[in-house]
Design a protein around this motif. Structure first.
Motif, PDB file in Angstrom:
ATOM      1  N   VAL A 316       0.827  -1.159  -0.051  1.00 17.10           N
ATOM      2  CA  VAL A 316      -0.073  -0.069  -0.001  1.00 17.10           C
ATOM      3  C   VAL A 316       0.759   1.198  -0.185  1.00 17.10           C
ATOM      4  O   VAL A 316       1.630   1.285   0.741  1.00 17.10           O
ATOM      5  N   VAL A 317       0.748   2.344  -0.778  1.00 18.07           N
ATOM      6  CA  VAL A 317       1.507   3.452  -1.051  1.00 18.07           C
ATOM      7  C   VAL A 317       0.216   4.468  -0.745  1.00 18.07           C
ATOM      8  O   VAL A 317      -0.694   4.689  -1.486  1.00 18.07           O
ATOM      9  N   ILE A 318       0.480   5.206   0.402  1.00 19.73           N
ATOM     10  CA  ILE A 318      -0.391   6.423   1.023  1.00 19.73           C
ATOM     11  C   ILE A 318       0.326   7.664   0.514  1.00 19.73           C
ATOM     12  O   ILE A 318       1.061   8.190   0.796  1.00 19.73           O
ATOM     13  N   ALA A 329      -2.485   7.944   7.954  1.00 19.14           N
ATOM     14  CA  ALA A 329      -2.942   6.875   8.422  1.00 19.14           C
ATOM     15  C   ALA A 329      -2.252   6.299   9.465  1.00 19.14           C
ATOM     16  O   ALA A 329      -1.027   6.451   9.365  1.00 19.14           O
ATOM     17  N   ALA A 330      -2.896   5.297  10.381  1.00 14.50           N
ATOM     18  CA  ALA A 330      -2.041   4.825  11.340  1.00 14.50           C
ATOM     19  C   ALA A 330      -1.462   3.576  10.670  1.00 14.50           C
ATOM     20  O   ALA A 330      -1.897   3.075   9.981  1.00 14.50           O
ATOM     21  N   GLU A 331      -0.155   3.342  11.012  1.00 14.04           N
ATOM     22  CA  GLU A 331       0.936   2.316  10.422  1.00 14.04           C
ATOM     23  C   GLU A 331       1.259   1.541  11.657  1.00 14.04           C
ATOM     24  O   GLU A 331       1.568   2.073  12.547  1.00 14.04           O
TER      25      GLU A 331
END
Length: 355
Positions: A316-318, A329-331
């Motif tokens: 996933v690339v935010i 986004a929380a990672e």
């Protein structure tokens, strides 16, 4: 002025984990780390997926049968940044020893076959993943990416690691050789499965792969190999005579090899737990390289070349606008899996092309 080369004692593990018990296996790992440090070792290497043990159930029956172990295996796989992981990093620091741990890494809902390189200060050098799980391993684990074929500059020299049959992948090996690797950890699970019925899975072939890696790459190779305990067999096989013929007790063949291919460690009996040691003098590498350096003077880049793509394979690339930077986004908390190489060689080597 004569350049100095690191000289140090290294240890490789031959032992069974506390199977499917992460905390118990870390307790045992810390004991082994303390023992190695007390014997003067500056590096200790553990077998493949030693935390919480190699999932032998994938080889013993159908995937449906093996599902009975899956939740327990996930629950006891290591999450980077967790309290169990911190215990391991602290043990490396407390004992001033580099630790290369083989583990089942849990990231989100997926597992990966990991090797965590922790330096003597307890800092993460790398948290790599096996590039391609082998055969039925793919029913359990996800894949790594090109960033996992990296050699790292450390106080003990240029250190790299691969798992098991990654040592039968010629291009992956060449990618490591081209980065001037000096100390290599070749992690193996055990050689106790299908004994006598599948020669390619046995100690002869796979120890030969570790030895050839040392000769081809002109580097020291630590080849830790786990054992299978009676308790593991009882857990996995019960009283089933067929399964007990497939998975046998023992199977440990840990060894350490020099850049000329010699075994420089004293072997342990295959069922005996312990550590094997060797003195590593990185100055020996120059002598081996003078004879044949396959990624240097012994190469023919006009005929054959390797294309190595180290682009991380992020799932996933935010992306977000600068104005909305405060909304993120929380990672999951974990060490950077792709630490920068402190002295990259592949990017400039004439026989390796990096894109």
């Amino acid at each position: 002025m004569t350049p100095s080369h690191p000289k140090f004692r290294a240890a490789a593990v031959q032992a069974a984990p506390v199977f499917l018990d992460l905390d118990g296996s870390i307790d045992k790992a810390i004991t082994l780390i303390e023992e190695a440090a007390a014997q003067g070792a500056k590096l200790i290497a553990f077998p493949e997926t030693w935390l919480p043990g190699y999932p032998w159930f994938i080889w013993l029956d159908s995937p449906a049968w093996g599902m009975q172990f899956i939740q327990r295996y996930h629950d006891n796989s290591l999450v980077y940044g967790s309290a169990p992981a911190e215990r391991l990093a602290k043990a490396a620091k407390d004992n001033a020893i580099m630790v290369v741990m083989g583990l089942s890494e849990k990231a989100g809902g997926s597992l990966y076959m990991g090797q965590w390189i922790i330096d003597a200060e307890g800092r993460t050098v790398a948290a790599r993943r096996k590039l391609k799980p082998t055969h039925v391993e793919r029913t359990i684990y996800g894949e790594g990416d090109g960033s996992d074929l990296t050699v790292y500059g450390t106080a003990l020299g240029r250190v790299g690691a691969l798992c098991c049959w990654e040592h039968l992948q010629p291009l992956s090996k060449y990618a490591m050789y081209a980065q001037n690797e000096q100390v290599h950890i070749a992690a193996w699970p055990s050689f106790s499965l299908y004994r006598g019925g599948a020669y390619a899975l046995g100690a002869e072939v796979n120890n030969a792969a570790s030895r050839i890696y040392a000769v081809e790459g002109q580097c020291f190779v630590l080849a830790p190999c786990a054992t299978v305990s009676a308790e593991m067999i009882q857990t996995l096989c019960g009283d089933d005579p067929t399964k007990r013929q497939l998975l046998l007790e023992g199977g440990g063949f840990t060894a350490i090899y020099a850049p000329d291919g010699r075994q420089i460690s004293e072997p342990l009996p295959e069922g005996q737990e312990g550590l094997v040691y060797a003195e590593l003098d990185l100055g020996m590498i120059s002598l081996a390289k003078a004879a044949a350096d396959p990624a240097g003077h012994y190469a023919r880049p006009d005929v054959t070349r390797l294309l190595l793509d180290k682009t991380p394979g992020d799932r996933v690339v935010i992306r977000q606008r600068a104005a909305a930077a405060e909304v993120t986004a929380a990672e999951p908390a974990e060490p950077a899996r792709r630490e920068a190489d402190s002295a990259p060689a592949a990017a400039t080597h004439r026989t390796a092309e990096v894109v």
